[in-house]
Design an enzyme around this catalytic site. Structure first.
Site, PDB file in Angstrom:
ATOM      1  N   ASP A   1       0.847  -1.190   0.000  1.00  0.00           N
ATOM      2  CA  ASP A   1       0.000   0.000   0.000  1.00  0.00           C
ATOM      3  C   ASP A   1       0.882   1.239   0.000  1.00  0.00           C
ATOM      4  O   ASP A   1       2.048   1.182   0.404  1.00  0.00           O
ATOM      5  CB  ASP A   1      -0.941   0.036   1.208  1.00  0.00           C
ATOM      6  CG  ASP A   1      -2.135   0.967   0.998  1.00  0.00           C
ATOM      7  OD1 ASP A   1      -2.447   1.300  -0.174  1.00  0.00           O
ATOM      8  OD2 ASP A   1      -2.761   1.377   1.995  1.00  0.00           O
ATOM      9  N   GLY A   2       0.323   2.328  -0.473  1.00  0.00           N
ATOM     10  CA  GLY A   2       1.003   3.611  -0.477  1.00  0.00           C
ATOM     11  C   GLY A   2       0.087   4.664   0.111  1.00  0.00           C
ATOM     12  O   GLY A   2      -1.132   4.507   0.140  1.00  0.00           O
TER      13      GLY A   2
ATOM     14  N   GLU B   1       2.289   3.861  -4.202  1.00  0.00           N
ATOM     15  CA  GLU B   1       1.701   2.547  -4.480  1.00  0.00           C
ATOM     16  C   GLU B   1       2.679   1.711  -5.302  1.00  0.00           C
ATOM     17  O   GLU B   1       2.902   0.531  -5.031  1.00  0.00           O
ATOM     18  CB  GLU B   1       0.369   2.680  -5.228  1.00  0.00           C
ATOM     19  CG  GLU B   1      -0.748   3.350  -4.462  1.00  0.00           C
ATOM     20  CD  GLU B   1      -1.433   2.453  -3.444  1.00  0.00           C
ATOM     21  OE1 GLU B   1      -1.080   1.268  -3.306  1.00  0.00           O
ATOM     22  OE2 GLU B   1      -2.360   2.952  -2.765  1.00  0.00           O
TER      23      GLU B   1
ATOM     24  N   HIS C   1      -9.216   0.127   2.549  1.00  0.00           N
ATOM     25  CA  HIS C   1      -9.966   0.586   3.724  1.00  0.00           C
ATOM     26  C   HIS C   1     -11.276  -0.177   3.887  1.00  0.00           C
ATOM     27  O   HIS C   1     -12.295   0.385   4.258  1.00  0.00           O
ATOM     28  CB  HIS C   1     -10.210   2.097   3.653  1.00  0.00           C
ATOM     29  CG  HIS C   1      -8.970   2.865   3.359  1.00  0.00           C
ATOM     30  ND1 HIS C   1      -7.955   3.027   4.285  1.00  0.00           N
ATOM     31  CD2 HIS C   1      -8.532   3.471   2.230  1.00  0.00           C
ATOM     32  CE1 HIS C   1      -6.970   3.730   3.741  1.00  0.00           C
ATOM     33  NE2 HIS C   1      -7.287   4.001   2.492  1.00  0.00           N
TER      34      HIS C   1
ATOM     35  N   ASP D   1      -1.315  -0.040   5.038  1.00  0.00           N
ATOM     36  CA  ASP D   1      -1.737   1.355   5.080  1.00  0.00           C
ATOM     37  C   ASP D   1      -1.139   2.042   6.310  1.00  0.00           C
ATOM     38  O   ASP D   1      -0.619   3.155   6.218  1.00  0.00           O
ATOM     39  CB  ASP D   1      -3.261   1.463   5.092  1.00  0.00           C
ATOM     40  CG  ASP D   1      -3.729   2.905   5.162  1.00  0.00           C
ATOM     41  OD1 ASP D   1      -3.433   3.672   4.217  1.00  0.00           O
ATOM     42  OD2 ASP D   1      -4.367   3.279   6.165  1.00  0.00           O
TER      43      ASP D   1
ATOM     44  N   ASP E   1      -4.413  -2.544  -3.306  1.00  0.00           N
ATOM     45  CA  ASP E   1      -5.692  -1.863  -3.500  1.00  0.00           C
ATOM     46  C   ASP E   1      -5.595  -0.839  -4.636  1.00  0.00           C
ATOM     47  O   ASP E   1      -6.519  -0.081  -4.877  1.00  0.00           O
ATOM     48  CB  ASP E   1      -6.179  -1.205  -2.210  1.00  0.00           C
ATOM     49  CG  ASP E   1      -5.263  -0.100  -1.699  1.00  0.00           C
ATOM     50  OD1 ASP E   1      -4.306   0.272  -2.395  1.00  0.00           O
ATOM     51  OD2 ASP E   1      -5.506   0.388  -0.575  1.00  0.00           O
TER      52      ASP E   1
END
Length: 160
Positions: free
Chosen positions: A16-17, A56, A135, A145, A78
């Protein structure tokens, strides 16, 4: 090469970023999991002036760079930008000299430097992508995250 991918070690790479402002201070986080051994490690980092898409991408880049031997890798992300970029758009961009169509013209793609690094890393492994909703309670995505947000915060604090 028949059957080669299933003989390779299997690794899951959760990524994740995050970015505070776009552009702004950003961070990336990843978890490398080796299901066969139960080994799992977390990694993160950040940059002062970056974008969410760049972070990301950087999460995937950093995770793939950590692998010391050819592996079957499931990247769980994501980011549809990263997943589609790697699986759908990359070959066309390369064919068009790292450009994309914009109407009738070819224009340079964004983040070409990172896409080129990703392209090199993808050739070293047998990589698949699984897209998850961000999320939405996916435990590893939520953890990545948190790692990315913490890294972005640390970069921002260090610059103040």
């Amino acid at each position: 090469m028949t059957g080669e991918p299933t003989q390779l070690p299997f690794v899951q790479l959760f990524t994740d970023g995050a970015c505070s402002g776009n552009p702004g201070p950003g961070g990336w986080g990843c978890i490398l999991r080796h299901p066969a051994t139960g080994s799992e490690k977390e990694f993160s980092g950040g940059e002062l002036l970056t974008t969410n898409n760049q972070m990301e991408m950087q999460a995937v880049i950093e995770g793939l760079k950590l692998l010391t031997r050819k592996s079957r890798v499931e990247v769980v992300t994501d980011s549809s930008y990263v997943a589609k970029g790697c699986t759908e758009w990359l070959s066309g961009w390369k064919r068009n000299g790292w450009k994309r169509r914009d109407g009738r013209q070819l224009v340079p793609i964004s983040n070409v430097d990172r896409w080129q690094v990703l392209d090199q890393l993808l050739t070293r492994h047998s990589v698949s992508f699984t897209l998850v909703r961000g999320h939405a309670g996916h435990p590893e995505n939520e953890r990545c995250d948190k790692l990315a947000v913490a890294a972005a915060s640390a970069v921002k604090s260090a610059s103040d």
